[in-house]
Design a protein around this motif. Structure first.
Motif, PDB file in Angstrom:
ATOM      1  N   TRP A  84      37.549  38.244  46.249  1.00  0.00           N
ATOM      2  CA  TRP A  84      36.505  38.708  45.331  1.00  0.00           C
ATOM      3  C   TRP A  84      36.682  38.183  43.907  1.00  0.00           C
ATOM      4  N   LYS A  86      36.268  36.117  40.603  1.00  0.00           N
ATOM      5  CA  LYS A  86      35.138  35.407  39.988  1.00  0.00           C
ATOM      6  C   LYS A  86      35.583  33.978  39.685  1.00  0.00           C
ATOM      7  N   ARG A 125      40.585  32.563  45.300  1.00  0.00           N
ATOM      8  CA  ARG A 125      39.751  32.819  46.482  1.00  0.00           C
ATOM      9  C   ARG A 125      40.309  32.157  47.732  1.00  0.00           C
TER      10      ARG A 125
END
Length: 204
Positions: A84, A86, A125
């Motif tokens: 999650w 960014k 990620r």
């Protein structure tokens, strides 16, 4: 009846075998999930991935197949993945042992095992920890007869245009690190995700 008994026995055997983690050999190990309150520390789906065992988030590292020994002596830094994150934001990853030298008398908490800043969310990620290393990764090596130690991973969003550094005193020593002051000094706030695993000396 013999056929039915055989089928039921096979089903029971399957149920006793934990789901696969890592290699085929790891299927014979029991990966026990942490109980409360240790389980409450795990939030945000942060993954900590070591060779052979896979994701050890929120679990005990089993002794079978030499996993605890390999964790302490062979395996390098894990892949840490946060799906999650960014993409264009930066993050700070902290790995500490709050149970040094043992959980009943943690006079050297927090023992710093890894500290990396300026980690891009796009790398997080996919489990790549690239950034500015303030403390090199140090393998978990709980002392003999000190029981289980928690190895905690805390992920913070790094404030924009903020340069993070350790004080000269903190650079000299990994132990008795004031994590709370560090977080406050650099306005890191609460972790966006956190997890931990428990292990103890592989000879115990």
């Amino acid at each position: 009846m013999k056929v039915l008994g055989t089928v039921l026995g096979a089903v029971a055997l399957i149920l006793l075998v934990p789901s696969a983690r890592g290699s085929e050999a790891s299927r014979t190990c029991i990966f026990q999930t942490l109980s409360e309150p240790d389980h409450k520390f795990c939030r945000g789906e942060l993954e900590v991935i070591y060779p052979e065992v896979g994701d050890v988030s929120c679990s005990y590292v089993p002794k079978c197949h030499g996993y605890r020994r390999k964790l302490s002596e062979e395996w390098d830094a894990p892949r840490v993945r946060f799906p999650w994150a960014k993409k264009n934001k930066k993050y700070v990853l902290v790995m500490v042992d709050p149970d040094s030298p043992n959980r009943t008398n943690p006079k050297h908490r927090f023992w710093r095992h890894w500290l990396v800043t300026d980690i891009l969310g796009s790398d997080l990620r996919v489990g790549k920890i690239k950034g500015k290393v303030l403390t090199d990764y140090s393998q978990p090596k709980p002392p003999r007869y000190s029981g289980y130690h928690r190895y905690q991973f805390r992920l913070y969003r790094q404030p924009e245009h903020k340069t993070i550094a350790l004080s000269p005193e903190d650079k000299k020593s990994l132990g008795t690190w004031d994590l709370k002051d560090f977080v406050e000094d650099f306005d890191l706030g609460h972790p966006v995700a956190s997890t931990q695993f428990l292990t103890k000396n592989h000879k115990d």
